[in-house]
Design a protein around this motif. Structure first.
Motif, short mmCIF file in Angstrom:
data_model
loop_
_atom_site.label_atom_id
_atom_site.label_comp_id
_atom_site.label_asym_id
_atom_site.label_seq_id
_atom_site.Cartn_x
_atom_site.Cartn_y
_atom_site.Cartn_z
N THR A 120 0.57 -1.18 0.07
CA THR A 120 0.02 -0.07 -0.26
C THR A 120 0.98 1.08 0.04
OG1 THR A 120 -1.68 -0.98 1.22
CG2 THR A 120 -1.83 1.17 1.35
N GLU A 121 0.38 2.14 -0.91
CA GLU A 121 1.23 3.50 -1.03
C GLU A 121 0.52 4.71 -0.09
OE1 GLU A 121 4.01 4.53 -4.20
OE2 GLU A 121 2.61 6.00 -4.47
N ALA A 122 1.12 5.31 0.56
CA ALA A 122 0.34 6.51 1.12
C ALA A 122 1.22 7.72 0.84
CB ALA A 122 0.14 6.41 2.67
N ILE A 123 0.67 8.98 0.86
CA ILE A 123 1.32 10.11 0.88
C ILE A 123 0.97 10.87 2.30
CG2 ILE A 123 1.36 12.60 -0.16
CD1 ILE A 123 2.02 10.21 -2.26
N VAL A 124 2.19 11.21 2.71
CA VAL A 124 2.19 11.57 4.11
C VAL A 124 2.42 13.02 3.93
CG1 VAL A 124 3.21 11.76 6.60
CG2 VAL A 124 2.65 9.59 5.40
N THR A 125 1.63 14.07 4.31
CA THR A 125 2.06 15.55 4.22
C THR A 125 2.19 16.18 5.85
OG1 THR A 125 0.58 15.65 2.59
CG2 THR A 125 1.12 17.60 3.28
N LEU A 126 3.59 16.49 5.54
CA LEU A 126 4.03 17.22 7.01
C LEU A 126 4.05 18.80 6.80
CD1 LEU A 126 7.06 14.87 7.57
CD2 LEU A 126 4.68 14.58 8.51
N THR A 127 3.32 19.35 7.62
CA THR A 127 3.20 20.78 7.55
C THR A 127 4.29 21.51 8.67
OG1 THR A 127 0.84 20.70 6.80
CG2 THR A 127 1.48 22.84 7.73
N TRP A 128 4.98 22.40 8.19
CA TRP A 128 6.06 22.93 9.04
C TRP A 128 5.82 24.25 9.32
CZ3 TRP A 128 9.18 19.10 10.15
CH2 TRP A 128 9.26 18.11 9.47
N SER A 129 5.21 24.93 8.60
CA SER A 129 4.81 26.34 8.76
C SER A 129 3.72 26.88 8.03
CB SER A 129 5.70 27.41 9.00
OG SER A 129 6.43 27.70 7.53
N ARG A 130 2.89 27.84 7.81
CA ARG A 130 2.04 28.38 7.15
C ARG A 130 2.61 28.47 5.69
NH1 ARG A 130 -1.64 33.90 6.91
NH2 ARG A 130 -2.96 32.91 5.22
N GLY A 131 2.10 27.41 4.60
CA GLY A 131 2.51 27.59 3.38
C GLY A 131 3.68 26.65 3.12
N SER A 132 4.35 25.93 3.98
CA SER A 132 5.50 25.16 3.86
C SER A 132 5.14 23.74 4.27
CB SER A 132 6.30 25.69 4.62
OG SER A 132 7.74 24.81 4.68
N SER A 133 5.36 23.04 3.54
CA SER A 133 4.99 21.19 3.81
C SER A 133 5.75 20.31 3.10
CB SER A 133 3.50 20.98 3.66
OG SER A 133 3.18 21.16 2.15
N THR A 134 6.18 19.42 3.45
CA THR A 134 6.62 18.10 2.62
C THR A 134 5.77 16.96 2.44
OG1 THR A 134 8.90 18.78 3.91
CG2 THR A 134 8.64 16.72 2.78
#
Length: 153
Positions: free
Chosen positions: A115-129
């Motif tokens: 299974t593949e997932a996309i994990v979105t990590l939010t660092w600050s407003r408008g900045s994510s990985t």
């Protein structure tokens, strides 16, 4: 208008304002819920990231983080991650040196054996990985994490 009338009027306006504020505040706080399913890979990836981020944020000297890695990551990937961390001087699970403010896990499809997932990590407003995380379907263990950065949105 005399001072007594002004005082009564001010008190009345204040009482109404406070009453409306309390009503608006109470109705704005709708209950939140989080759900998952036993043996569901997306749930397991979300559980791992949520708990791992808490452990790193709480700075438990690595004890819980290491235990979580041992439970959720394949042994081969644990070694691969350790090599990446030595080379990059960052946390391999988060692909960073700090802790994100928020995270989100999205299903990105299932193949025959993973299974593949996309994990979105939010660092600050408008900045994510965005990280691509792969988990085996039979052992329910993560065997791959790679980075996709979204930068500014």
């Amino acid at each position: 208008m005399n001072s007594k009338t002004r005082t009564v009027l001010t008190a009345g306006v204040l009482a109404v304002a406070l009453g409306l504020g309390a009503t608006a505040q109470a109705s704005a706080g709708a209950p939140r819920s989080v759900s998952g399913k036993a043996n569901d890979n997306i749930t397991r990836i979300a559980d791992f990231y949520g708990t791992y981020i808490d452990a790193v944020y709480d700075e438990d000297s690595g004890k819980l983080g290491k235990t979580l890695r041992s439970h959720y990551l394949t042994p081969a990937f644990q070694k691969e991650l350790a090599a990446w961390e030595d080379r990059e001087h960052a946390d391999g699970v988060l692909r960073a040196q700090n802790v994100p403010l928020a995270w989100k896990v999205t299903d990105n499809g299932t193949a025959r054996n993973h299974t593949e997932a996309i994990v979105t990590l939010t660092w600050s407003r408008g900045s994510s990985t965005k990280l691509v995380v792969d988990m085996t379907r039979d052992t329910h263990r993560i065997y791959h994490i790679s980075e996709k950065s979204t930068g500014r949105q």
